[in-house]
Motif scaffolding. Structure first.
Motif, PDB file in Angstrom:
ATOM      1  N   ALA A   1      -5.278 -29.725  -2.965  1.00 39.00           N
ATOM      2  CA  ALA A   1      -5.998 -30.845  -2.357  1.00 39.00           C
ATOM      3  C   ALA A   1      -6.588 -30.463  -1.009  1.00 39.00           C
ATOM      4  O   ALA A   1      -5.992 -29.729  -0.230  1.00 39.00           O
ATOM      5  N   ALA A   2      -7.766 -30.990  -0.759  1.00 43.90           N
ATOM      6  CA  ALA A   2      -8.423 -30.873   0.540  1.00 43.90           C
ATOM      7  C   ALA A   2      -8.971 -32.257   0.873  1.00 43.90           C
ATOM      8  O   ALA A   2     -10.156 -32.516   0.800  1.00 43.90           O
ATOM      9  N   GLY A   3      -8.066 -33.184   1.141  1.00 46.14           N
ATOM     10  CA  GLY A   3      -8.436 -34.571   1.345  1.00 46.14           C
ATOM     11  C   GLY A   3      -8.258 -35.356   0.056  1.00 46.14           C
ATOM     12  O   GLY A   3      -7.784 -34.827  -0.951  1.00 46.14           O
ATOM     13  N   PRO A   4      -8.653 -36.628   0.076  1.00 46.82           N
ATOM     14  CA  PRO A   4      -8.387 -37.494  -1.076  1.00 46.82           C
ATOM     15  C   PRO A   4      -9.202 -37.185  -2.330  1.00 46.82           C
ATOM     16  O   PRO A   4      -8.777 -37.517  -3.426  1.00 46.82           O
ATOM     17  N   ALA A   5     -10.354 -36.550  -2.194  1.00 50.02           N
ATOM     18  CA  ALA A   5     -11.204 -36.348  -3.373  1.00 50.02           C
ATOM     19  C   ALA A   5     -11.735 -34.932  -3.507  1.00 50.02           C
ATOM     20  O   ALA A   5     -12.537 -34.663  -4.384  1.00 50.02           O
ATOM     21  N   SER A   6     -11.323 -34.032  -2.641  1.00 50.77           N
ATOM     22  CA  SER A   6     -11.828 -32.658  -2.678  1.00 50.77           C
ATOM     23  C   SER A   6     -10.670 -31.683  -2.875  1.00 50.77           C
ATOM     24  O   SER A   6      -9.513 -32.041  -2.711  1.00 50.77           O
ATOM     25  N   PHE A   7     -11.023 -30.448  -3.225  1.00 47.82           N
ATOM     26  CA  PHE A   7      -9.985 -29.435  -3.386  1.00 47.82           C
ATOM     27  C   PHE A   7     -10.534 -28.049  -3.125  1.00 47.82           C
ATOM     28  O   PHE A   7     -11.741 -27.840  -3.032  1.00 47.82           O
ATOM     29  N   VAL A   8      -9.609 -27.103  -2.980  1.00 52.15           N
ATOM     30  CA  VAL A   8      -9.939 -25.688  -2.850  1.00 52.15           C
ATOM     31  C   VAL A   8      -9.309 -24.989  -4.044  1.00 52.15           C
ATOM     32  O   VAL A   8      -8.112 -25.141  -4.302  1.00 52.15           O
ATOM     33  N   GLY A   9     -10.119 -24.256  -4.792  1.00 56.70           N
ATOM     34  CA  GLY A   9      -9.625 -23.494  -5.931  1.00 56.70           C
ATOM     35  C   GLY A   9      -9.210 -22.110  -5.490  1.00 56.70           C
ATOM     36  O   GLY A   9      -9.938 -21.449  -4.747  1.00 56.70           O
ATOM     37  N   LEU A  10      -8.044 -21.681  -5.928  1.00 53.76           N
ATOM     38  CA  LEU A  10      -7.539 -20.333  -5.645  1.00 53.76           C
ATOM     39  C   LEU A  10      -7.415 -19.606  -6.967  1.00 53.76           C
ATOM     40  O   LEU A  10      -6.583 -19.967  -7.809  1.00 53.76           O
ATOM     41  N   TYR A  11      -8.251 -18.588  -7.166  1.00 50.98           N
ATOM     42  CA  TYR A  11      -8.309 -17.872  -8.436  1.00 50.98           C
ATOM     43  C   TYR A  11      -8.250 -16.379  -8.183  1.00 50.98           C
ATOM     44  O   TYR A  11      -8.751 -15.884  -7.180  1.00 50.98           O
ATOM     45  N   LYS A  12      -7.653 -15.678  -9.112  1.00 46.77           N
ATOM     46  CA  LYS A  12      -7.506 -14.229  -8.999  1.00 46.77           C
ATOM     47  C   LYS A  12      -8.861 -13.557  -9.141  1.00 46.77           C
ATOM     48  O   LYS A  12      -9.579 -13.766 -10.121  1.00 46.77           O
ATOM     49  N   GLY A  13      -9.239 -12.770  -8.136  1.00 52.71           N
ATOM     50  CA  GLY A  13     -10.473 -11.998  -8.213  1.00 52.71           C
ATOM     51  C   GLY A  13     -10.298 -10.830  -9.166  1.00 52.71           C
ATOM     52  O   GLY A  13      -9.183 -10.459  -9.527  1.00 52.71           O
ATOM     53  N   GLY A  14     -11.399 -10.273  -9.588  1.00 52.88           N
ATOM     54  CA  GLY A  14     -11.355  -9.129 -10.490  1.00 52.88           C
ATOM     55  C   GLY A  14     -10.800  -7.894  -9.800  1.00 52.88           C
ATOM     56  O   GLY A  14     -10.676  -7.850  -8.575  1.00 52.88           O
ATOM     57  N   PRO A  15     -10.469  -6.856 -10.569  1.00 52.87           N
ATOM     58  CA  PRO A  15      -9.861  -5.648  -9.996  1.00 52.87           C
ATOM     59  C   PRO A  15     -10.763  -4.953  -8.979  1.00 52.87           C
ATOM     60  O   PRO A  15     -10.271  -4.318  -8.051  1.00 52.87           O
ATOM     61  N   ASN A  16     -12.067  -5.083  -9.122  1.00 57.09           N
ATOM     62  CA  ASN A  16     -12.997  -4.450  -8.186  1.00 57.09           C
ATOM     63  C   ASN A  16     -13.679  -5.463  -7.275  1.00 57.09           C
ATOM     64  O   ASN A  16     -14.671  -5.148  -6.633  1.00 57.09           O
ATOM     65  N   SER A  17     -13.164  -6.694  -7.249  1.00 55.26           N
ATOM     66  CA  SER A  17     -13.778  -7.758  -6.456  1.00 55.26           C
ATOM     67  C   SER A  17     -12.962  -8.021  -5.205  1.00 55.26           C
ATOM     68  O   SER A  17     -11.770  -8.309  -5.290  1.00 55.26           O
ATOM     69  N   PRO A  18     -13.595  -7.928  -4.055  1.00 52.71           N
ATOM     70  CA  PRO A  18     -12.873  -8.296  -2.836  1.00 52.71           C
ATOM     71  C   PRO A  18     -12.691  -9.815  -2.786  1.00 52.71           C
ATOM     72  O   PRO A  18     -13.389 -10.553  -3.484  1.00 52.71           O
ATOM     73  N   ALA A  19     -11.759 -10.264  -1.977  1.00 50.44           N
ATOM     74  CA  ALA A  19     -11.596 -11.702  -1.774  1.00 50.44           C
ATOM     75  C   ALA A  19     -12.934 -12.266  -1.303  1.00 50.44           C
ATOM     76  O   ALA A  19     -13.636 -11.645  -0.497  1.00 50.44           O
ATOM     77  N   SER A  20     -13.295 -13.429  -1.846  1.00 57.09           N
ATOM     78  CA  SER A  20     -14.607 -13.982  -1.510  1.00 57.09           C
ATOM     79  C   SER A  20     -14.685 -15.454  -1.890  1.00 57.09           C
ATOM     80  O   SER A  20     -13.826 -15.972  -2.595  1.00 57.09           O
ATOM     81  N   ILE A  21     -15.731 -16.101  -1.416  1.00 64.58           N
ATOM     82  CA  ILE A  21     -16.059 -17.446  -1.885  1.00 64.58           C
ATOM     83  C   ILE A  21     -16.866 -17.254  -3.156  1.00 64.58           C
ATOM     84  O   ILE A  21     -17.930 -16.634  -3.134  1.00 64.58           O
ATOM     85  N   ASN A  22     -16.353 -17.749  -4.271  1.00 61.53           N
ATOM     86  CA  ASN A  22     -17.037 -17.587  -5.550  1.00 61.53           C
ATOM     87  C   ASN A  22     -18.165 -18.591  -5.695  1.00 61.53           C
ATOM     88  O   ASN A  22     -19.267 -18.242  -6.093  1.00 61.53           O
ATOM     89  N   HIS A  23     -17.885 -19.869  -5.413  1.00 64.31           N
ATOM     90  CA  HIS A  23     -18.914 -20.909  -5.515  1.00 64.31           C
ATOM     91  C   HIS A  23     -18.444 -22.165  -4.791  1.00 64.31           C
ATOM     92  O   HIS A  23     -17.289 -22.277  -4.409  1.00 64.31           O
ATOM     93  N   PHE A  24     -19.375 -23.105  -4.622  1.00 62.06           N
ATOM     94  CA  PHE A  24     -19.016 -24.429  -4.135  1.00 62.06           C
ATOM     95  C   PHE A  24     -19.553 -25.449  -5.118  1.00 62.06           C
ATOM     96  O   PHE A  24     -20.440 -25.156  -5.919  1.00 62.06           O
ATOM     97  N   CYS A  25     -18.991 -26.653  -5.074  1.00 65.98           N
ATOM     98  CA  CYS A  25     -19.363 -27.693  -6.025  1.00 65.98           C
ATOM     99  C   CYS A  25     -19.694 -28.982  -5.299  1.00 65.98           C
ATOM    100  O   CYS A  25     -18.905 -29.466  -4.490  1.00 65.98           O
ATOM    101  N   PHE A  26     -20.866 -29.531  -5.599  1.00 65.72           N
ATOM    102  CA  PHE A  26     -21.233 -30.851  -5.115  1.00 65.72           C
ATOM    103  C   PHE A  26     -20.753 -31.894  -6.107  1.00 65.72           C
ATOM    104  O   PHE A  26     -20.923 -31.738  -7.320  1.00 65.72           O
ATOM    105  N   GLY A  27     -20.174 -32.970  -5.605  1.00 64.83           N
ATOM    106  CA  GLY A  27     -19.835 -34.121  -6.429  1.00 64.83           C
ATOM    107  C   GLY A  27     -21.039 -35.051  -6.481  1.00 64.83           C
ATOM    108  O   GLY A  27     -21.601 -35.408  -5.445  1.00 64.83           O
TER     109      GLY A  27
END
Length: 158
Positions: free
Chosen positions: A83-109
């Protein structure tokens, strides 16, 4: 009107009319009609979520939960959403073996459905993809800088 504007822009791109000619021809078109009809736009209601690719999901979950008291709101096969407030969230997902930690995408409601949103994107010439995740349609596209954007109904919680 869109066809007339496209013809004018093509003529300009191909050097058949000058910039001054383009502006002169566009002025009456723009003065008599809105650029986008109401059914050709989308209204953002929220920043629904941001998905991060992380090296260690459990470590990242502990970090965000310890720092912000953020409960897990949903789980998926390869990650979690906190949760990131009452209606938002942050997704935590495993990056690929050759992928550095990064922001994958954002989502508009948005209000409405993925199908409605996709029709609007199509009208604007934006290529999009819809995937089915456990019976939920998810709509993705890339912005002009190749940043991944997702659109979902404001009630979407992963």
């Amino acid at each position: 009107m869109n066809a007339a504007m496209n013809q004018l822009l093509d003529s300009y791109d191909q050097g058949r009319i000058s910039r001054r000619g383009l502006i002169g021809a566009l002025a009456p078109l723009l003065a008599t009609a809105p650029l986008c009809a109401a059914d050709e736009t989308l209204t953002v209601r929220s920043l629904n979520h941001v998905t991060l690719f992380v090296s260690d999901i459990e470590r990242s979950r502990r970090f965000y939960q310890d720092l912000f008291t953020a409960p897990v709101v949903s789980k998926q096969a390869n990650g979690i959403n906190i949760a990131a407030g009452p209606a938002s969230f942050v997704g935590l997902y495993k990056g690929g073996p050759n992928s550095p930690a990064s922001i994958n995408h954002f989502c508009f409601g948005i209000e409405g459905t993925v199908d409605t949103a996709r029709a609007v994107l199509d009208k604007h010439g934006v290529k999009s993809n819809v995937r089915d995740r456990d019976g939920v349609k998810e709509l993705y596209f890339r912005d002009p800088d190749d940043i991944m954007v997702q659109l979902q109904n404001v009630d979407y919680r992963g």
